[in-house]
Design a protein around this motif. Sequence first.
Motif, PDB file in Angstrom:
ATOM      1  N   TYR A 230       0.861  -1.001   0.034  1.00  0.00           N
ATOM      2  CA  TYR A 230       0.117   0.003   0.052  1.00  0.00           C
ATOM      3  C   TYR A 230       0.863   1.255  -0.162  1.00  0.00           C
ATOM      4  O   TYR A 230       2.074   1.364   0.523  1.00  0.00           O
ATOM      5  CB  TYR A 230      -0.920   0.078   1.092  1.00  0.00           C
ATOM      6  CG  TYR A 230      -1.825  -1.179   1.339  1.00  0.00           C
ATOM      7  CD1 TYR A 230      -2.824  -0.901   0.508  1.00  0.00           C
ATOM      8  CD2 TYR A 230      -1.921  -2.304   2.165  1.00  0.00           C
ATOM      9  CE1 TYR A 230      -4.119  -1.923   0.432  1.00  0.00           C
ATOM     10  CE2 TYR A 230      -2.725  -3.351   2.147  1.00  0.00           C
ATOM     11  CZ  TYR A 230      -3.850  -3.148   1.242  1.00  0.00           C
ATOM     12  OH  TYR A 230      -4.744  -4.155   1.385  1.00  0.00           O
ATOM     13  N   GLY A 231       0.445   2.149  -0.855  1.00  0.00           N
ATOM     14  CA  GLY A 231       1.086   3.699  -0.686  1.00  0.00           C
ATOM     15  C   GLY A 231       1.143   4.267  -1.910  1.00  0.00           C
ATOM     16  O   GLY A 231       0.020   3.958  -2.749  1.00  0.00           O
ATOM     17  N   GLY A 232       1.821   5.282  -2.277  1.00  0.00           N
ATOM     18  CA  GLY A 232       1.704   6.024  -3.655  1.00  0.00           C
ATOM     19  C   GLY A 232       0.608   6.910  -3.663  1.00  0.00           C
ATOM     20  O   GLY A 232      -0.341   7.211  -2.517  1.00  0.00           O
ATOM     21  N   SER A 233       0.649   7.459  -4.873  1.00  0.00           N
ATOM     22  CA  SER A 233      -0.573   8.525  -4.988  1.00  0.00           C
ATOM     23  C   SER A 233      -1.809   7.977  -5.734  1.00  0.00           C
ATOM     24  O   SER A 233      -1.938   6.882  -5.758  1.00  0.00           O
ATOM     25  CB  SER A 233      -0.061   9.372  -6.058  1.00  0.00           C
ATOM     26  OG  SER A 233       0.531   8.890  -7.144  1.00  0.00           O
ATOM     27  N   HIS A 234      -2.608   8.881  -6.459  1.00  0.00           N
ATOM     28  CA  HIS A 234      -3.915   8.374  -7.424  1.00  0.00           C
ATOM     29  C   HIS A 234      -4.790   7.628  -6.397  1.00  0.00           C
ATOM     30  O   HIS A 234      -5.418   6.493  -6.499  1.00  0.00           O
ATOM     31  CB  HIS A 234      -3.409   7.390  -8.554  1.00  0.00           C
ATOM     32  CG  HIS A 234      -2.583   8.152  -9.473  1.00  0.00           C
ATOM     33  ND1 HIS A 234      -1.313   8.317  -9.403  1.00  0.00           N
ATOM     34  CD2 HIS A 234      -3.054   8.645 -10.533  1.00  0.00           C
ATOM     35  CE1 HIS A 234      -0.891   9.016 -10.604  1.00  0.00           C
ATOM     36  NE2 HIS A 234      -1.942   9.125 -11.058  1.00  0.00           N
ATOM     37  N   ILE A 235      -4.984   8.165  -5.032  1.00  0.00           N
ATOM     38  CA  ILE A 235      -6.038   7.753  -4.315  1.00  0.00           C
ATOM     39  C   ILE A 235      -7.018   9.029  -3.943  1.00  0.00           C
ATOM     40  O   ILE A 235      -6.347   9.961  -3.894  1.00  0.00           O
ATOM     41  CB  ILE A 235      -5.598   7.391  -2.788  1.00  0.00           C
ATOM     42  CG1 ILE A 235      -4.183   6.243  -2.821  1.00  0.00           C
ATOM     43  CG2 ILE A 235      -6.373   7.160  -1.671  1.00  0.00           C
ATOM     44  CD1 ILE A 235      -3.722   6.208  -1.606  1.00  0.00           C
ATOM     45  N   ASP A 236      -8.481   8.669  -4.448  1.00  0.00           N
ATOM     46  CA  ASP A 236      -9.256   9.540  -4.658  1.00  0.00           C
ATOM     47  C   ASP A 236     -10.379   9.415  -3.714  1.00  0.00           C
ATOM     48  O   ASP A 236     -11.484  10.141  -3.657  1.00  0.00           O
ATOM     49  CB  ASP A 236      -9.656   9.993  -5.892  1.00  0.00           C
ATOM     50  CG  ASP A 236     -10.339   8.560  -6.597  1.00  0.00           C
ATOM     51  OD1 ASP A 236     -10.346   7.628  -6.056  1.00  0.00           O
ATOM     52  OD2 ASP A 236     -10.639   8.685  -7.796  1.00  0.00           O
ATOM     53  N   TYR A 237     -10.234   8.468  -2.710  1.00  0.00           N
ATOM     54  CA  TYR A 237     -11.263   7.787  -1.673  1.00  0.00           C
ATOM     55  C   TYR A 237     -10.632   7.539  -0.499  1.00  0.00           C
ATOM     56  O   TYR A 237      -9.688   6.687  -0.539  1.00  0.00           O
ATOM     57  CB  TYR A 237     -12.072   7.111  -2.442  1.00  0.00           C
ATOM     58  CG  TYR A 237     -13.201   6.594  -1.515  1.00  0.00           C
ATOM     59  CD1 TYR A 237     -14.443   7.278  -1.497  1.00  0.00           C
ATOM     60  CD2 TYR A 237     -13.172   5.097  -0.924  1.00  0.00           C
ATOM     61  CE1 TYR A 237     -15.313   6.648  -0.378  1.00  0.00           C
ATOM     62  CE2 TYR A 237     -14.051   4.640  -0.152  1.00  0.00           C
ATOM     63  CZ  TYR A 237     -15.200   5.537   0.168  1.00  0.00           C
ATOM     64  OH  TYR A 237     -16.173   5.297   1.017  1.00  0.00           O
ATOM     65  N   ASN A 238     -11.464   7.933   0.600  1.00  0.00           N
ATOM     66  CA  ASN A 238     -11.021   7.285   2.099  1.00  0.00           C
ATOM     67  C   ASN A 238      -9.372   7.487   2.187  1.00  0.00           C
ATOM     68  O   ASN A 238      -8.762   6.483   2.560  1.00  0.00           O
ATOM     69  CB  ASN A 238     -11.258   5.813   2.124  1.00  0.00           C
ATOM     70  CG  ASN A 238     -11.620   5.681   3.768  1.00  0.00           C
ATOM     71  OD1 ASN A 238     -11.435   6.454   4.408  1.00  0.00           O
ATOM     72  ND2 ASN A 238     -11.843   4.261   3.711  1.00  0.00           N
ATOM     73  N   ILE A 239      -8.862   8.659   1.748  1.00  0.00           N
ATOM     74  CA  ILE A 239      -7.434   8.973   1.792  1.00  0.00           C
ATOM     75  C   ILE A 239      -6.834   8.602   2.862  1.00  0.00           C
ATOM     76  O   ILE A 239      -5.575   7.988   3.120  1.00  0.00           O
ATOM     77  CB  ILE A 239      -7.102  10.376   1.143  1.00  0.00           C
ATOM     78  CG1 ILE A 239      -7.689  10.649  -0.119  1.00  0.00           C
ATOM     79  CG2 ILE A 239      -5.700  10.753   1.340  1.00  0.00           C
ATOM     80  CD1 ILE A 239      -7.556  12.104  -0.770  1.00  0.00           C
ATOM     81  N   ASP A 240      -7.200   9.127   4.014  1.00  0.00           N
ATOM     82  CA  ASP A 240      -6.473   8.980   5.576  1.00  0.00           C
ATOM     83  C   ASP A 240      -6.518   7.473   5.588  1.00  0.00           C
ATOM     84  O   ASP A 240      -5.391   7.102   6.419  1.00  0.00           O
ATOM     85  CB  ASP A 240      -7.395   9.667   6.416  1.00  0.00           C
ATOM     86  CG  ASP A 240      -7.338  11.260   6.277  1.00  0.00           C
ATOM     87  OD1 ASP A 240      -6.570  11.767   5.822  1.00  0.00           O
ATOM     88  OD2 ASP A 240      -8.099  11.796   6.897  1.00  0.00           O
TER      89      ASP A 240
END
Length: 275
Positions: A230-240
């Motif tokens: 898990y990690g990196g960018s391109h997360i647009d939901y439930n980021i925390d």
Amino acid sequence: MIKLNTSIKLIILITINLCLVNCKNKEKTNDIVQEKTPEKQWTKLFNSKDLNDWVVKIKGYPAGVNHNNTFIAEDGILKVNYEKYQDSFNSTFGHIYYKKSFSNYRFRMDYRFVGEQLSDGASWATRNSGIMIHCEDPNKIGLDQDFPISIEVQLLGGNGSEERTTANLCTPGTNVEINNELITEHCISSNSKTFHGEQWVHAEIEVRNDSIIKHFINGEEVISYSKPQYGGSHIDYNIDYWKSLEGQPLKEGYISLQSESHPIEFKNIEILELE
């Protein structure tokens, strides 16, 4: 020279014949064992008739809603179909997930890009799709979430002139290691050939839990990497929440196929689970 009487000769001949018969029987037994124990037992994930074993999740719609009949089973093929979109994609990125998760396996299928992209599809999505592995549960994905947290085997079709590799690596909400180095770039190109037009291409993936993953095109290895996490960018939901898991190994997940605004077809979708 030693002379053998008739009785001894007869005994020797009988012994030789018995040995030959036993050898032939052993060969037959081995043949039967080999026939009953095939080297590989591949399982069909797509039955070529319907989508009963699959879950559709399209951005803006709950899991299970096949908006505009995007995914269809027709002529033995799983198709990404935009006939009801009236040429307007409106960023409704979609995925169709097999109903259960996997950890150690080989996955294979054939794919081809067909037709034309929807007019408002993103330029980067032209002749672009993907096989998503180690995906999160489709029933827990956010209503307006673009892509699942996963490892993407990016499928690209040639544009008729330029070189464009396929079975590339993309990492929505994940990272991997290559040559013991953490890779945080979103997409890494494979060393595959370019496939123009509407030709069928055979893709295969070997997944070993959270250790090593390999991509193959038409039987040739085109990229490999290790330690998906898990990690990196391109997360647009439930980021925390996803940030809190950063660095933890990604050991298993669902397999899904993408709809990104360009029609594509899939067939011969199979899996071989490994020890």
